[in-house]
Design a protein around this motif. Sequence first.
Motif, PDB file in Angstrom:
ATOM      1  N   GLU A  95       0.832  -1.212   0.000  1.00 34.04           N
ATOM      2  CA  GLU A  95       0.000   0.000   0.000  1.00 34.04           C
ATOM      3  C   GLU A  95       0.863   1.256   0.000  1.00 34.04           C
ATOM      4  O   GLU A  95       0.556   2.246  -0.675  1.00 34.04           O
ATOM      5  CB  GLU A  95      -0.910  -0.002   1.230  1.00 34.04           C
ATOM      6  CG  GLU A  95      -1.867   1.174   1.317  1.00 34.04           C
ATOM      7  CD  GLU A  95      -2.878   1.215   0.199  1.00 34.04           C
ATOM      8  OE1 GLU A  95      -3.442   2.301  -0.044  1.00 34.04           O
ATOM      9  OE2 GLU A  95      -3.095   0.186  -0.467  1.00 34.04           O
ATOM     10  N   PHE A 154      -8.607  -1.777  -5.485  1.00 34.40           N
ATOM     11  CA  PHE A 154      -8.972  -1.327  -4.147  1.00 34.40           C
ATOM     12  C   PHE A 154     -10.093  -2.141  -3.500  1.00 34.40           C
ATOM     13  O   PHE A 154      -9.987  -2.499  -2.316  1.00 34.40           O
ATOM     14  CB  PHE A 154      -9.298   0.172  -4.155  1.00 34.40           C
ATOM     15  CG  PHE A 154      -8.085   1.032  -4.359  1.00 34.40           C
ATOM     16  CD1 PHE A 154      -7.115   1.118  -3.376  1.00 34.40           C
ATOM     17  CD2 PHE A 154      -7.897   1.733  -5.536  1.00 34.40           C
ATOM     18  CE1 PHE A 154      -5.981   1.896  -3.556  1.00 34.40           C
ATOM     19  CE2 PHE A 154      -6.769   2.511  -5.737  1.00 34.40           C
ATOM     20  CZ  PHE A 154      -5.811   2.598  -4.743  1.00 34.40           C
ATOM     21  N   LEU A 168      -8.544  -5.412  -2.393  1.00 38.05           N
ATOM     22  CA  LEU A 168      -7.722  -5.232  -1.202  1.00 38.05           C
ATOM     23  C   LEU A 168      -8.588  -5.191   0.051  1.00 38.05           C
ATOM     24  O   LEU A 168      -8.257  -5.809   1.074  1.00 38.05           O
ATOM     25  CB  LEU A 168      -6.897  -3.949  -1.325  1.00 38.05           C
ATOM     26  CG  LEU A 168      -5.780  -3.756  -0.298  1.00 38.05           C
ATOM     27  CD1 LEU A 168      -4.700  -4.813  -0.474  1.00 38.05           C
ATOM     28  CD2 LEU A 168      -5.181  -2.359  -0.419  1.00 38.05           C
ATOM     29  N   HIS A 178      -3.713   0.752   8.123  1.00 41.25           N
ATOM     30  CA  HIS A 178      -3.831   0.854   6.667  1.00 41.25           C
ATOM     31  C   HIS A 178      -4.103   2.296   6.250  1.00 41.25           C
ATOM     32  O   HIS A 178      -3.512   2.816   5.286  1.00 41.25           O
ATOM     33  CB  HIS A 178      -4.959  -0.070   6.195  1.00 41.25           C
ATOM     34  CG  HIS A 178      -5.094  -0.135   4.708  1.00 41.25           C
ATOM     35  ND1 HIS A 178      -6.239   0.242   4.059  1.00 41.25           N
ATOM     36  CD2 HIS A 178      -4.232  -0.519   3.738  1.00 41.25           C
ATOM     37  CE1 HIS A 178      -6.080   0.077   2.758  1.00 41.25           C
ATOM     38  NE2 HIS A 178      -4.865  -0.373   2.550  1.00 41.25           N
ATOM     39  N   SER A 192      -1.612   4.879   4.141  1.00 39.41           N
ATOM     40  CA  SER A 192      -2.082   5.617   2.959  1.00 39.41           C
ATOM     41  C   SER A 192      -1.767   7.104   3.099  1.00 39.41           C
ATOM     42  O   SER A 192      -1.337   7.756   2.140  1.00 39.41           O
ATOM     43  CB  SER A 192      -3.590   5.416   2.777  1.00 39.41           C
ATOM     44  OG  SER A 192      -3.897   4.070   2.519  1.00 39.41           O
TER      45      SER A 192
END
Length: 396
Positions: free
Chosen positions: A14, A114, A117, A138, A142
């Motif tokens: 990511e 996405f 994921l 996560h 990002s």
Amino acid sequence: MWKNKNIILIFIGEFIAGIGLWLGIIGNLEFMQKHIPSDFVKSLILFSGLLAGVIVSPIAGRWIDTYNKKHILLYAGIGRVGSVLFMLFALKYESIFLMICFMISIQIAAAFYFPTLQAIIPLAVTDEKQLMTVNGMHMNISALSRIAGTAFGGALLMITSLQTLYIGAMIAYILLFFLTFFIDIKEERRETKHSKKEKQRFTDIFPIIRQLPIVYIAVVLTIVPQLFIGGFNLMVINISELQHDPSIKGWLYTIEGIGFLFGAFFIKYAAHEKAYIKWMYALTCFIAFAQLSLHFAHIKWVSLASFGLFGISVGCFFPMIATIFQTNVPKLYHGRFFSFKNMFDRVTFQIVLLASGFLLDTIGLENMVVLFGSLSLLLMTYTMFRKKEELKSEGA
């Protein structure tokens, strides 16, 4: 969590993907600034990619629920690498058409990547109690990749050519592709082809959402932060003009980013499953208050406090919402649900972006934020009364 190989690979992937994404975004803006004088034409080009992503989302959802999710990630990775080739040729021939091909192909790849994921994360986590922590991490990764990607992209743009930016993005996507090979997710056995055709319809997700009150509420309430995010950059520009201070733009982005990181860290310790609905409503109130307080955006400390409050609130809101979706929507429907959610967010974002531009030109920032803040409170009130009986029946 840190002993889980799949989670570590997802986090590293990511971060790398985020670097590639933001290198590409900076490159796109620079290319359009050089070759496209009209802001309206720029918006149309950006919209073309969004539209392509929305169109393929139903197909993506069905495929994610039907086929091996790791394979879909790999194919999406190939699509990302291949899409950058369009942009390299666009630079060589100064072609707007090839740039549009790049925008469409990269968004189609994202429409598959996405949601897949999001569907893989609950499969990679060994204990569902860790989902909030994983989702918070996560989101933080990002955010960090956005900071690192924009800083790295800006530095590259100053010392080298635009082509180098896209080569950097391609390298990032190639690394992501190879990292995906090492992800080892155990999925449930697939059904027969006949039963797939019976069950793998994109529209099947809508009755599921209606039957799960907490999911329905969460989907509706995600509109509230979108009312802020959709016009984020335009509001920053307007606040800078109101205060006659160009430097405030950087401070607003920084304060919001720090707040987001703090919120995503805080919520994993503060929220528990039985209190998710209360937290959703509380955070929605905070976001609405942040919007309403921007009525006084001409005061520097108020604008900074508003963006800080918004950052903390969405930093708490998004990991919790992701956890609600992953734990309440049946895994059989995860691909279609997250594809629908991706499509819903994209459409909402564009509507808010266009509405923000129109309202800023017609009624100004001070009145627009009051309108959006009031709408946020109305949405919260709607879900509160609309689903009150259903939530009681489920003991929520």
